[in-house]
Design a protein around this motif. Structure first.
Motif, mmCIF file in Angstrom:
data_model
loop_
_atom_site.group_PDB
_atom_site.id
_atom_site.type_symbol
_atom_site.label_atom_id
_atom_site.label_comp_id
_atom_site.label_asym_id
_atom_site.label_seq_id
_atom_site.Cartn_x
_atom_site.Cartn_y
_atom_site.Cartn_z
ATOM 1 N N LEU A 52 -4.090 -3.248 4.603
ATOM 2 C CA LEU A 52 -3.015 -1.809 4.020
ATOM 3 C C LEU A 52 -2.302 -2.330 3.005
ATOM 4 O O LEU A 52 -1.905 -1.628 2.116
ATOM 5 C CB LEU A 52 -2.410 -1.386 5.200
ATOM 6 C CG LEU A 52 -3.342 -0.938 6.472
ATOM 7 C CD1 LEU A 52 -2.099 -0.644 7.492
ATOM 8 C CD2 LEU A 52 -3.687 0.289 6.040
ATOM 9 N N MET A 53 -1.508 -3.501 3.189
ATOM 10 C CA MET A 53 -0.542 -3.875 2.146
ATOM 11 C C MET A 53 -0.978 -4.716 1.090
ATOM 12 O O MET A 53 -0.084 -4.717 -0.033
ATOM 13 C CB MET A 53 0.526 -4.867 3.049
ATOM 14 C CG MET A 53 1.039 -3.886 4.233
ATOM 15 S SD MET A 53 1.764 -2.303 3.853
ATOM 16 C CE MET A 53 3.319 -2.778 3.173
ATOM 17 N N ASP A 54 -1.975 -5.364 1.098
ATOM 18 C CA ASP A 54 -2.344 -6.327 -0.021
ATOM 19 C C ASP A 54 -3.423 -5.585 -1.122
ATOM 20 O O ASP A 54 -3.891 -6.347 -1.995
ATOM 21 C CB ASP A 54 -2.778 -7.793 0.521
ATOM 22 C CG ASP A 54 -1.525 -8.367 0.886
ATOM 23 O OD1 ASP A 54 -0.520 -8.168 0.766
ATOM 24 O OD2 ASP A 54 -1.869 -9.413 1.896
ATOM 25 N N LYS A 55 -3.763 -4.493 -0.667
ATOM 26 C CA LYS A 55 -5.195 -3.905 -1.602
ATOM 27 C C LYS A 55 -4.639 -3.264 -2.817
ATOM 28 O O LYS A 55 -3.440 -3.044 -2.847
ATOM 29 C CB LYS A 55 -5.656 -3.035 -0.456
ATOM 30 C CG LYS A 55 -4.938 -1.717 -0.476
ATOM 31 C CD LYS A 55 -5.458 -0.852 0.683
ATOM 32 C CE LYS A 55 -6.836 0.085 -0.235
ATOM 33 N NZ LYS A 55 -7.282 1.199 0.403
ATOM 34 N N GLN A 56 -5.778 -3.581 -3.672
ATOM 35 C CA GLN A 56 -5.280 -2.601 -4.819
ATOM 36 C C GLN A 56 -5.370 -1.147 -4.756
ATOM 37 O O GLN A 56 -6.215 -0.710 -3.928
ATOM 38 C CB GLN A 56 -6.202 -3.169 -5.953
ATOM 39 C CG GLN A 56 -6.194 -4.660 -6.477
ATOM 40 C CD GLN A 56 -4.872 -5.084 -6.993
ATOM 41 O OE1 GLN A 56 -4.303 -4.332 -7.964
ATOM 42 N NE2 GLN A 56 -4.279 -6.073 -6.568
ATOM 43 N N ASN A 68 -3.663 3.082 -5.989
ATOM 44 C CA ASN A 68 -2.981 3.797 -6.707
ATOM 45 C C ASN A 68 -1.426 3.691 -6.075
ATOM 46 O O ASN A 68 -0.364 4.238 -6.799
ATOM 47 C CB ASN A 68 -3.278 5.323 -6.446
ATOM 48 C CG ASN A 68 -2.581 6.392 -7.547
ATOM 49 O OD1 ASN A 68 -2.062 6.055 -8.443
ATOM 50 N ND2 ASN A 68 -2.565 7.564 -7.192
ATOM 51 N N LEU A 69 -1.563 3.153 -5.105
ATOM 52 C CA LEU A 69 -0.021 2.771 -4.395
ATOM 53 C C LEU A 69 0.258 1.291 -4.962
ATOM 54 O O LEU A 69 -0.372 0.436 -4.579
ATOM 55 C CB LEU A 69 0.262 3.005 -2.887
ATOM 56 C CG LEU A 69 -0.091 4.116 -2.343
ATOM 57 C CD1 LEU A 69 -0.076 4.089 -0.872
ATOM 58 C CD2 LEU A 69 0.825 5.317 -2.670
ATOM 59 N N THR A 70 1.408 1.170 -5.590
ATOM 60 C CA THR A 70 1.933 -0.118 -6.021
ATOM 61 C C THR A 70 2.323 -0.751 -4.564
ATOM 62 O O THR A 70 2.758 -0.291 -3.550
ATOM 63 C CB THR A 70 3.134 -0.066 -6.906
ATOM 64 O OG1 THR A 70 4.155 0.334 -6.280
ATOM 65 C CG2 THR A 70 2.820 0.640 -7.859
ATOM 66 N N LYS A 71 2.279 -2.291 -4.560
ATOM 67 C CA LYS A 71 2.827 -3.128 -3.523
ATOM 68 C C LYS A 71 4.192 -2.705 -3.071
ATOM 69 O O LYS A 71 4.517 -2.637 -2.011
ATOM 70 C CB LYS A 71 2.695 -4.633 -3.697
ATOM 71 C CG LYS A 71 1.145 -4.908 -3.626
ATOM 72 C CD LYS A 71 0.945 -6.311 -3.883
ATOM 73 C CE LYS A 71 -0.524 -6.695 -3.828
ATOM 74 N NZ LYS A 71 -0.545 -8.143 -3.668
ATOM 75 N N ALA A 72 5.099 -2.384 -4.123
ATOM 76 C CA ALA A 72 6.332 -2.048 -3.861
ATOM 77 C C ALA A 72 6.465 -0.592 -2.936
ATOM 78 O O ALA A 72 7.357 -0.429 -2.173
ATOM 79 C CB ALA A 72 7.139 -1.923 -5.014
ATOM 80 N N ASP A 90 -5.186 7.820 -1.282
ATOM 81 C CA ASP A 90 -3.831 7.455 -1.171
ATOM 82 C C ASP A 90 -3.166 8.061 0.041
ATOM 83 O O ASP A 90 -2.297 7.453 0.564
ATOM 84 C CB ASP A 90 -3.039 8.038 -2.499
ATOM 85 C CG ASP A 90 -3.711 7.583 -3.785
ATOM 86 O OD1 ASP A 90 -4.052 6.439 -3.788
ATOM 87 O OD2 ASP A 90 -3.570 8.417 -4.661
ATOM 88 N N ALA A 91 -3.633 9.385 0.324
ATOM 89 C CA ALA A 91 -2.863 9.899 1.493
ATOM 90 C C ALA A 91 -3.272 9.238 2.737
ATOM 91 O O ALA A 91 -2.553 9.027 3.744
ATOM 92 C CB ALA A 91 -3.538 11.534 1.712
ATOM 93 N N TRP A 92 -4.617 8.696 2.761
ATOM 94 C CA TRP A 92 -4.810 7.675 3.880
ATOM 95 C C TRP A 92 -4.168 6.559 3.890
ATOM 96 O O TRP A 92 -3.742 6.064 4.965
ATOM 97 C CB TRP A 92 -6.388 7.508 3.593
ATOM 98 C CG TRP A 92 -7.048 6.587 4.991
ATOM 99 C CD1 TRP A 92 -6.818 5.185 5.063
ATOM 100 C CD2 TRP A 92 -7.583 6.976 6.176
ATOM 101 N NE1 TRP A 92 -7.428 4.776 6.338
ATOM 102 C CE2 TRP A 92 -7.773 5.978 6.819
ATOM 103 C CE3 TRP A 92 -7.963 8.213 6.652
ATOM 104 C CZ2 TRP A 92 -8.624 6.004 8.027
ATOM 105 C CZ3 TRP A 92 -8.738 8.378 7.883
ATOM 106 C CH2 TRP A 92 -8.995 7.148 8.422
ATOM 107 N N ASP A 93 -3.820 6.111 2.633
ATOM 108 C CA ASP A 93 -3.031 4.723 2.670
ATOM 109 C C ASP A 93 -1.680 4.922 3.411
ATOM 110 O O ASP A 93 -1.036 4.068 3.877
ATOM 111 C CB ASP A 93 -2.966 4.084 1.474
ATOM 112 C CG ASP A 93 -4.484 3.452 1.001
ATOM 113 O OD1 ASP A 93 -5.124 3.143 2.010
ATOM 114 O OD2 ASP A 93 -4.657 3.310 -0.085
ATOM 115 N N ILE A 94 -1.167 6.110 2.873
ATOM 116 C CA ILE A 94 0.417 6.246 3.283
ATOM 117 C C ILE A 94 0.356 6.514 4.712
ATOM 118 O O ILE A 94 1.163 6.090 5.447
ATOM 119 C CB ILE A 94 0.785 7.562 2.499
ATOM 120 C CG1 ILE A 94 0.894 7.309 1.025
ATOM 121 C CG2 ILE A 94 2.266 8.008 2.980
ATOM 122 C CD1 ILE A 94 1.125 8.602 0.094
ATOM 123 N N ALA A 95 -0.673 7.551 5.334
ATOM 124 C CA ALA A 95 -0.568 7.686 6.809
ATOM 125 C C ALA A 95 -0.953 6.223 7.467
ATOM 126 O O ALA A 95 -0.283 5.993 8.718
ATOM 127 C CB ALA A 95 -1.796 8.456 6.856
#
Length: 192
Positions: free
Chosen positions: A62-66, A68-72, A158-163
């Motif tokens: 979840l946290m280290d992938k490339q 549309n969401l930046t790591k920050a 991106d929605a999946w990643d945020i969730a």
């Protein structure tokens, strides 16, 4: 009452490095070499090796992938939702990572206290609004929420990643709180 230096890092037993399986010990030592210390979460979760491996495999995915969401931005999600869950460990630890990744010494405190007033973009506020809804009202997430994300150039992935980040750290926050996990002192000054 013990002083902060004497307080245990968890209410559960913490294994000695020599007792930890070699693959996990190698990871802990690599983190120590990179950051100068071993984050307490690694030591505490190492008490259950299979769970440690599963936890960090999903964390890293979840946290280290490339994407549309930046790591920050990923760290912003953790800090905002962890604060709402009153998870001291995750706010302090991921706040430090957010300061470093955003190259901004103020951002983590702003996001933790009230992201709606933080010096972040409208896009990031929409992202955090969605994350907070997932964290506390996932049953109410609907098409309007996805439409709002699309207005800010977030797609379905991106929605999946945020969730997924909000959900994963909801679990992590609960484990940290139940375990009375103490943040390492080093986290408080990183990125300041």
């Amino acid at each position: 009452m013990p002083t902060p230096e004497q307080a245990p890092i968890s209410r559960f037993p913490v294994p000695a490095l020599s007792e930890i399986p070699s693959d996990i010990r190698d990871r802990l030592l690599a983190v120590q070499e990179k950051s100068g210390f071993i984050p307490n979460v690694f030591l505490i979760l190492a008490r259950r090796p299979e769970e440690f491996r599963a936890f960090f495999a999903y964390h890293d995915a979840l946290m280290d992938k490339q994407g549309n969401l930046t790591k920050a931005e990923r760290e912003m999600i953790v800090v905002a939702t962890s604060n709402a869950n009153q998870c001291q460990y995750c706010v302090i630890a991921h706040g430090a990572i957010l300061r470093i990744r955003a190259k901004n010494p103020l951002i983590a405190d702003q996001v933790a206290i009230n992201y709606r007033k933080a010096d972040i973009t409208a896009r990031q506020k929409a992202m955090l609004d969605f994350a907070m809804k997932v964290a506390f009202e996932a049953y109410a997430v609907g098409e309007d929420d996805f439409a709002t994300l699309r207005e800010h150039d977030f797609d379905q992935e991106d929605a999946w990643d945020i969730a997924a980040i909000a959900a994963f750290f909801g679990m992590s926050n609960r484990i940290a709180n139940v375990g009375n996990m103490r943040p390492n002192d080093e986290f408080y000054t990183l990125g300041r």
